[in-house]
Write a protein that holds these residues in place. Structure first.
Motif, PDB file in Angstrom:
ATOM      1  N   TYR A   1       0.700  -1.017  -0.091  1.00 46.21           N
ATOM      2  CA  TYR A   1      -0.084   0.015   0.005  1.00 46.21           C
ATOM      3  C   TYR A   1       0.737   1.021  -0.099  1.00 46.21           C
ATOM      4  O   TYR A   1       2.234   1.322   0.360  1.00 46.21           O
ATOM      5  CB  TYR A   1      -0.949  -0.253   1.394  1.00 46.21           C
ATOM      6  N   VAL A   2       0.078   2.262  -0.329  1.00 50.17           N
ATOM      7  CA  VAL A   2       0.446   3.655  -0.179  1.00 50.17           C
ATOM      8  C   VAL A   2      -0.403   4.357   0.703  1.00 50.17           C
ATOM      9  O   VAL A   2      -1.719   4.198   0.352  1.00 50.17           O
ATOM     10  CB  VAL A   2       0.743   4.439  -1.384  1.00 50.17           C
TER      11      VAL A   2
ATOM     12  N   GLU B   1      -3.780   6.100  -0.288  1.00 51.17           N
ATOM     13  CA  GLU B   1      -3.949   6.328  -1.713  1.00 51.17           C
ATOM     14  C   GLU B   1      -4.201   4.969  -2.295  1.00 51.17           C
ATOM     15  O   GLU B   1      -5.170   5.059  -3.148  1.00 51.17           O
ATOM     16  CB  GLU B   1      -2.599   6.923  -2.320  1.00 51.17           C
ATOM     17  N   ILE B   2      -3.544   4.010  -2.202  1.00 54.78           N
ATOM     18  CA  ILE B   2      -4.011   2.663  -2.693  1.00 54.78           C
ATOM     19  C   ILE B   2      -3.444   1.521  -1.921  1.00 54.78           C
ATOM     20  O   ILE B   2      -2.502   1.633  -1.350  1.00 54.78           O
ATOM     21  CB  ILE B   2      -3.455   2.573  -4.308  1.00 54.78           C
TER      22      ILE B   2
ATOM     23  N   VAL C   1      -3.268  -2.689  -2.437  1.00 53.27           N
ATOM     24  CA  VAL C   1      -3.700  -3.821  -3.238  1.00 53.27           C
ATOM     25  C   VAL C   1      -3.346  -5.336  -2.281  1.00 53.27           C
ATOM     26  O   VAL C   1      -2.409  -5.390  -1.666  1.00 53.27           O
ATOM     27  CB  VAL C   1      -2.933  -3.897  -4.525  1.00 53.27           C
TER      28      VAL C   1
ATOM     29  N   ILE D   1      -7.106  -7.886 -12.642  1.00 52.77           N
ATOM     30  CA  ILE D   1      -7.075  -6.803 -11.826  1.00 52.77           C
ATOM     31  C   ILE D   1      -7.289  -5.294 -12.933  1.00 52.77           C
ATOM     32  O   ILE D   1      -6.779  -5.479 -13.976  1.00 52.77           O
ATOM     33  CB  ILE D   1      -5.740  -6.631 -11.197  1.00 52.77           C
TER      34      ILE D   1
ATOM     35  N   THR E   1      -3.630   5.668  -9.415  1.00 45.58           N
ATOM     36  CA  THR E   1      -2.204   5.368  -9.150  1.00 45.58           C
ATOM     37  C   THR E   1      -1.542   5.637 -10.351  1.00 45.58           C
ATOM     38  O   THR E   1      -1.812   6.450 -11.281  1.00 45.58           O
ATOM     39  CB  THR E   1      -2.321   4.030  -8.659  1.00 45.58           C
TER      40      THR E   1
ATOM     41  N   GLN F   1       4.008   4.379  -8.011  1.00 44.71           N
ATOM     42  CA  GLN F   1       3.513   3.742  -7.044  1.00 44.71           C
ATOM     43  C   GLN F   1       3.439   2.305  -7.283  1.00 44.71           C
ATOM     44  O   GLN F   1       3.610   1.255  -6.657  1.00 44.71           O
ATOM     45  CB  GLN F   1       1.872   4.168  -6.805  1.00 44.71           C
TER      46      GLN F   1
ATOM     47  N   LEU G   1       5.184  -0.770  -5.731  1.00 43.99           N
ATOM     48  CA  LEU G   1       4.047  -2.071  -4.896  1.00 43.99           C
ATOM     49  C   LEU G   1       4.869  -3.287  -5.640  1.00 43.99           C
ATOM     50  O   LEU G   1       4.980  -4.491  -4.662  1.00 43.99           O
ATOM     51  CB  LEU G   1       2.862  -1.982  -5.626  1.00 43.99           C
TER      52      LEU G   1
ATOM     53  N   SER H   1       8.440  -3.714  -3.779  1.00 51.14           N
ATOM     54  CA  SER H   1       8.168  -3.721  -2.152  1.00 51.14           C
ATOM     55  C   SER H   1       7.838  -5.313  -1.859  1.00 51.14           C
ATOM     56  O   SER H   1       8.302  -5.938  -1.027  1.00 51.14           O
ATOM     57  CB  SER H   1       7.342  -2.754  -1.387  1.00 51.14           C
TER      58      SER H   1
END
Lengths: 140, 140
Positions: free
Chosen positions: A27-28, A31-32, A34, B32, B47, B51, B55, B58
């Motif tokens: 995640y952010v 903001e988002i 998943v 998705i 997004t 980002q 994602l 990370s």
């Protein structure tokens, strides 16, 4: 490179987090978020690093093509498909990343020139360009 | 490399699409779909490649750390923060990507050894490793 970066200015920055590993959320904040899961366990819903990398590259590459189209007075018609394969090699797990670009309405030579330019300008493409696992091709 | 890949076998593959460019949707059919927008236009929800790349990295990096923890009989406690910055340099737009890893409950030396190993094993990290814009650091 360091000198270049010292002269550069920041346009945007973001912080992304994963605490869970392969199953849970990435995640952010605000903001988002998943859901992520192991791509080899198709019964657990969630996206995965392969798809997320493909989403990043396809969007960045197509945004760059869109800028090039705009500079040339062309309508946006380019589209990008990114195929990501996870393989087990003798170097361990590897992702093979292939960007397939389609640009209708221009000649093959013109389309190829646009792809070559996008490959040199798209920030995600530049990040991947040192890897033998990354390739870009023009498709019809 | 080619020989290695010829000997490799495929564990998973996926196809990702972007037709819209920087504003619209990027998607994997039936799996998705994410709304994307220009990160410099914060009034448009969505997004962005920065980002999405964060994602991907990370999650991949922390999944690798999770595998290393498991191999060592440790509980999963690692977490990964990826900071992505878009800069305008004299080489054009660039992304600077910094992975910041925290591993509580082990010594600094042990944590650093795990980070070094993850950096060499994580497929997304391997893809980025040829770029001077990518770095990994252990944080407390």
């Amino acid at each position: 490179m360091l000198t270049d970066i010292a002269k550069a200015y920041t346009l945007y920055e973001t912080d992304v987090y994963n605490q869970d590993g392969i199953q849970g959320y990435a995640y952010v904040p605000h903001e988002i978020s998943v859901a992520v899961s192991d791509p080899q366990k198709s019964d657990i819903p969630g996206t995965n690093p392969e798809q997320l990398l493909g989403l990043a590259l396809s969007t960045c590459f197509n945004a760059t093509l869109q800028a090039i189209e705009s500079e040339q007075g062309l309508e946006h018609r380019a589209s990008v498909n990114v195929h990501v394969k996870m393989i087990k090699a003798n170097t361990g797990l590897e992702f093979l990343v292939q960007a397939r670009v389609n640009i209708p309405g221009v000649s093959q030579a013109h389309a190829q020139e646009m792809v070559n330019q996008a490959e040199k300008r798209c920030p995600v493409s530049k990040l991947l360009s040192g890897s033998p696992n990354y390739s870009v091709e023009l498709v019809n």
